[in-house]
Scaffold this active site. Structure first.
Site, PDB file in Angstrom:
ATOM      1  N   LYS A 167       4.003  -1.086   0.645  1.00  0.00           N
ATOM      2  CA  LYS A 167       3.732   0.310   0.968  1.00  0.00           C
ATOM      3  C   LYS A 167       4.270   1.214  -0.135  1.00  0.00           C
ATOM      4  O   LYS A 167       5.418   1.048  -0.588  1.00  0.00           O
ATOM      5  CB  LYS A 167       4.356   0.668   2.318  1.00  0.00           C
ATOM      6  CG  LYS A 167       4.036   2.083   2.805  1.00  0.00           C
ATOM      7  CD  LYS A 167       4.587   2.306   4.212  1.00  0.00           C
ATOM      8  CE  LYS A 167       4.285   3.710   4.724  1.00  0.00           C
ATOM      9  NZ  LYS A 167       4.770   3.931   6.102  1.00  0.00           N
ATOM     10  N   SER A 239       1.477   5.672   9.061  1.00  0.00           N
ATOM     11  CA  SER A 239       1.275   6.008   7.661  1.00  0.00           C
ATOM     12  C   SER A 239       1.310   4.754   6.801  1.00  0.00           C
ATOM     13  O   SER A 239       1.105   4.827   5.594  1.00  0.00           O
ATOM     14  CB  SER A 239       2.388   6.974   7.183  1.00  0.00           C
ATOM     15  OG  SER A 239       3.651   6.295   7.148  1.00  0.00           O
ATOM     16  N   SER A 263       4.375   4.425  12.613  1.00  0.00           N
ATOM     17  CA  SER A 263       3.660   4.134  11.373  1.00  0.00           C
ATOM     18  C   SER A 263       3.469   2.648  11.101  1.00  0.00           C
ATOM     19  O   SER A 263       2.743   2.284  10.179  1.00  0.00           O
ATOM     20  CB  SER A 263       4.360   4.791  10.180  1.00  0.00           C
ATOM     21  OG  SER A 263       4.162   6.186  10.225  1.00  0.00           O
TER      22      SER A 263
END
Length: 551
Positions: A167, A239, A263
């Site tokens: 990420k 996210s 997320s």
């Protein structure tokens, strides 16, 4: 400026916002010396604090008297990977447990496996807008090193040679790490985050930085909107959007996500992958973009439940560079039976409007596995009000964007997006913030008492308050695919109403999309979640289905 603000009329107008009512005499006293208080706040704002500076106050999910789970060995399930498939796509979508077996048996080299994923990243990544930065040169270098170690008779473990996606809010040395946000789009770190370093030490191969919704919210980033592989007309939620999308699409063997409030859960639910949000503090966040110091967590996103245990074992353990990390062993014995374990559930959550028949069917499946289901109730507390603490922390982390008007550069500018949330947060009361912290401890006490009677809890992913509760109490969560349903294209994820909303379903063509269920565990007892989840996964038989990427 201060003198102009300080008037009886201004104080009177502020009383409703503060939830108080003062007398004329009290207002006069405030006008007399409130300027000093305002001046102190202004002087503090002139000292810009670096984003990675942690608060002095430290959050610990362990209450006084908390007892750690009994020690357990780390014994993942052994699996015969079978012969290497002739079809490359079958290799790309294999779980880590199988990929690891092929590498250990030298059925495929680390470099060959890496090239498979790099090719898919180049071909499919642009369609999904899920790759922030591909890292082919580093990946080939790491893969060749992994092959050289194998040739020398050294095997680093189950992640040896496994390509993974990171990420894009975890620092990677000399590789762009832009946090999905325009003000940081050119940011290049000079060192690796702890998690990145630990995975390299475990032999994993970094093939890409996966997209992150700007500043860890949603699926909109400076390069576009990360897509759900099952329906590319909708976003992959937030996210850890890129990590969920890339893992579901077979672009990586596994990925790393983060969660402050949903997320990991939300993109795993939407993309049909398995996410494990660990106990708060278990995985150190040094080198990760800080959004909320008392809420941020780092965990694996995989294609099978068993895979999450392998990844968590590699990144587990406290580190002094993260003052809120906790050094705790991770135990997981795949052979331990689950029959007789007590699985709690809240009937109100399964009866909620947002719950589905697929959610309720999981209660039947859990009983069939020999789990003892226990009905639970919770006190009527304003759980959603805890969200104001998240908004305040996030606004503090990125205060400079608000004060310097850099927030205007972010693409997403709707009422529920970060820029507006950061601005509104400056009107939150410091006293209310302390009271929220006390409410948080009350909720922690309630959950601690609840887990005194059950081994785990099952529930719908977004129906009911468990997502908010367990993120604020620090309890771990496993989210896993439990079936499929028909759905029109859904709108964007939102926190505008102080709850995580996957977006109302629109009208028009329906797509068959995955659905997921959540398992919540005791603090530092992720092993029990993986055991229960793996048994459910095997019973349901829905984990191997792939999205229609070529359609």
């Amino acid at each position: 400026m201060v003198e102009r603000l300080l008037s009886i009329e201004t104080i009177t107008a502020a009383e409703e916002l503060a939830g108080v009512r003062y007398s004329e005499a009290e207002r006069a006293l405030m006008v007399d010396n409130l300027a000093g208080q305002i001046d102190l706040a202004g002087r503090r704002r002139q000292t810009r604090l670096p984003v990675d500076l942690a608060p002095a106050t430290r959050f610990d999910p362990r209450l006084p008297g908390w007892t750690a789970p009994p020690p357990s060995p780390f014994r993942p399930a052994s699996r015969d990977p079978g012969p290497l498939p002739d079809v490359v796509e079958d290799i790309a979508f294999a779980p880590v447990t199988q990929l690891a077996g092929w590498i250990a048996a030298r059925a495929i080299s680390c470099e060959q496996l890496t090239v498979i994923y790099l090719d898919r990243i180049a071909r499919i990544g642009p369609k999904l807008e899920c790759i922030a930065t591909a890292t082919p040169e580093l990946a080939i270098e790491q893969a060749r090193r992994a092959d050289a170690l194998l040739a020398a008779g050294k095997h680093l473990g189950p992640l040896h040679g496994i390509p993974w996606g990171c990420k894009d809010l975890l620092d990677t040395k000399d590789i762009l790490t832009g946090w999905g946000a325009e003000p940081y789009a050119g940011r290049v770190p000079t060192s690796d985050a702890t998690v990145v370093r630990r995975l390299a030490e475990a032999g994993a191969v970094l093939v890409a930085k996966t997209t992150v919704g700007a500043l860890a919210y949603g699926d909109i980033w400076y390069g576009g909107v990360t897509r759900n592989p099952w329906n590319r007309a909708e976003g992959s939620s937030g996210s850890s959007a890129g990590s969920g999308s890339a893992t579901a699409a077979g672009l990586v063997g596994f990925s790393i996500g983060t969660e402050t409030l949903g997320s990991i859960v939300a993109p795993s639910l939407r993309c049909g992958v398995t996410g494990l949000r660990p106990t708060f503090g278990r995985v150190p966040r040094a080198g990760a973009m800080p959004l909320c110091w008392t809420l941020d967590k780092i965990g694996p996103i995989c294609r099978s439940v068993a895979d999450t245990a392998l990844v968590l074992a590699a990144i587990n353990g406290g580190e002094i560079a993260d003052p809120m990390s906790i050094d705790a062993p991770f135990g997981y014995d795949a052979s331990a039976p689950i029959a007789g374990l007590r699985l709690g559930y809240y009937p109100a959550d399964f009866d909620a409007k947002d719950a589905s028949e697929l959610d309720r069917a999981m209660l039947v499946e859990a009983r069939a596995l020999g789990l003892e289901l226990v009905e639970l109730t919770r006190p009527d507390l304003p759980y959603d009000s805890l969200m104001n603490a998240l908004f305040a922390e996030a606004a503090a982390s990125f205060e400079a964007l608000t004060l310097d008007d850099e927030d205007d550069r972010l693409t997403w500018q709707e009422p529920g997006a970060w820029p507006n949330t950061f601005r509104k947060a400056r009107f939150l009361s410091a006293i209310d913030h302390i009271q929220l912290d006390r409410l948080r401890r009350r909720v922690m006490q309630e959950m601690d008492a609840t887990f005194g009677g059950v081994d785990a809890i099952i529930g719908p992913c977004l129906a009911g308050p468990m997502l908010i509760i367990t993120n604020f109490t620090g309890h771990p969560c496993l989210v896993m695919r439990c079936g499929f349903r028909k759905s029109p294209t859904r709108q964007a994820l939102s926190l505008a109403k102080a709850r995580l909303d996957q977006g109302a379903e629109g009208e028009g063509e329906e797509f068959e999309v995955p659905h997921a269920i959540c398992l919540y565990g005791r603090l530092f007892d992720e092993g029990a979640l993986v055991r229960i989840g793996a048994a459910l996964e095997a019973r349901l038989g829905v984990s191997g289905r792939r999205p229609p990427l070529e359609a």
